[in-house]
Design an enzyme around this catalytic site. Structure first.
Site, short mmCIF file in Angstrom:
data_model
loop_
_atom_site.label_atom_id
_atom_site.label_comp_id
_atom_site.label_asym_id
_atom_site.label_seq_id
_atom_site.Cartn_x
_atom_site.Cartn_y
_atom_site.Cartn_z
N CYS A 60 0.81 -1.22 0.00
CA CYS A 60 0.00 0.00 0.00
C CYS A 60 0.84 1.27 0.00
O CYS A 60 0.35 2.35 -0.34
CB CYS A 60 -0.95 0.00 1.19
N HIS A 63 -3.60 6.84 2.38
CA HIS A 63 -3.95 5.54 1.80
C HIS A 63 -5.33 5.16 2.31
O HIS A 63 -5.61 5.23 3.51
CB HIS A 63 -2.94 4.47 2.21
N ASN A 117 -10.04 -0.72 -0.57
CA ASN A 117 -8.58 -0.63 -0.49
C ASN A 117 -7.98 -1.15 -1.80
O ASN A 117 -8.08 -2.34 -2.11
CB ASN A 117 -8.09 -1.46 0.69
#
EC number: 2.3.1.180
Length: 328
Positions: free
Chosen positions: A116, A255, A285
């Site tokens: 990520c 994020h 996500n």
């Protein structure tokens, strides 16, 4: 802040697959509910790539949009970096496949695997190539087909992830640009988020497939606590390097992992929600693609204006984390 010429973003682009998988669809697949998913994650839906779309396909579409926005052609590119944990294959690098399809024949190409945090890592890496004079510009792409490594029978993880790609073009700019950066890693906690099989430690076999070891495994509760502490610190450290504090942030692009993490980070940093960009509700996500897609949307929606202090802030498997401060 130094008056020396900086490296900045001169073009942005993104691509999201057409298929939308809503929480109501997941209710038919696993023992879950829209209320359970929404209250725990903030996610309402996510995009899913088609069977014939690989990560490079998503990346190429985002790349073309970014090049158009920058006013460049693929032939102009000196460097292509793809941040991904879902490459088309183990090798060659997905960046090389992107190069081939774009026709960027003079570009240096490689991938970065920082989960990520991948886009932030790629951004800082590309900046160094340009500062050193090795390259004049760079195409950075965060692209993921997480649906290909998601266990659709695991109610704890399958509700979290989506597919997408975002890209930016970096070059020297006359004003603004990247003014600070901070990266960190902690391999001691590498077991908290991983894909166990398929590498040299545990090669693919009929047994690993039966045991679902080619899918994402995570310890969510532990990651939550670490993410809040580390993301807030990363932003603070990056800002402090140039004499700024969280009060100076015009917009935080974090994020997009979990709405509760993002709200906890905001609280810890003393930031009002209006200074944070959220799109997790729409996409879930998307790992390395999440931060750059959020940045694209914030720019398009006029949430970011010239002169703003923009902070990109990410945390992911590895563990890895990073923050970049940009004067827009």
């Amino acid at each position: 802040m130094s008056s020396a010429k900086k490296i900045g973003i001169i073009g942005l682009g993104s691509y999201l697959p057409k298929k939308i998988l809503a929480n109501c669809d997941l209710e038919k697949m696993v023992d879950t509910s829209d209320e359970w998913i929404t209250t725990r994650t903030g996610i309402k839906q996510r995009r899913i790539a088609s069977k014939d779309e690989a990560t490079s396909d998503l990346a190429i579409k985002a790349a073309r949009a970014a090049l158009k926005d920058a006013g460049l052609t693929a032939k102009d590119l000196d460097l292509i970096i793809v941040a991904t944990i879902t490459p088309d294959m183990q090798f060659p690098a997905t960046a090389c496949l992107v190069q081939k399809n774009l026709g960027a024949d003079k570009a240096i190409c490689f991938d970065i695997s920082a989960a990520c945090s991948g886009f932030v890592y790629a951004l800082v890496t590309a900046e160094q190539f340009i500062i050193s004079g090795v390259c004049k510009n760079a195409l950075i792409i965060g692209a993921e087909k997480l649906s290909s490594i998601t266990d659709w029978t695991d109610r704890n993880t399958c509700v979290l992830f989506g597919d997408g790609a975002g890209a930016c073009v970096l070059a020297k700019v006359n004003s603004g640009g990247i003014v600070s950066r901070y990266l960190g890693s902690d391999g001691m906690n590498s077991d908290l988020l991983l894909l166990p099989a398929g590498g040299s430690r545990m090669p693919a076999s009929s047994e690993t497939v039966k045991k679902h070891l080619h899918f994402i495994k995570m310890q969510g509760n532990e990651l939550f606590k670490l993410a809040v502490r580390i993301m807030s610190k990363a932003a603070e450290v990056a800002l402090s390097k140039i004499g700024l504090s969280c009060k100076d942030i015009d917009i935080l692009i974090p994020h997009q992992a979990n709405i509760r993490i993002l709200l906890a980070v905001a609280k810890k940093m003393g930031l009002p929600e209006k200074k944070i960009y959220f799109n997790i509700e729409k996409y879930g996500n998307m790992s390395s693609a999440a931060t750059v897609i959020a940045l694209c949307e914030a720019v398009r929606s006029k949430r970011i204006k010239k002169g703003d202090i923009v902070v990109l802030d990410a945390f992911g498997a590895g563990l890895t984390w990073g923050a970049v401060v940009i004067k827009w």
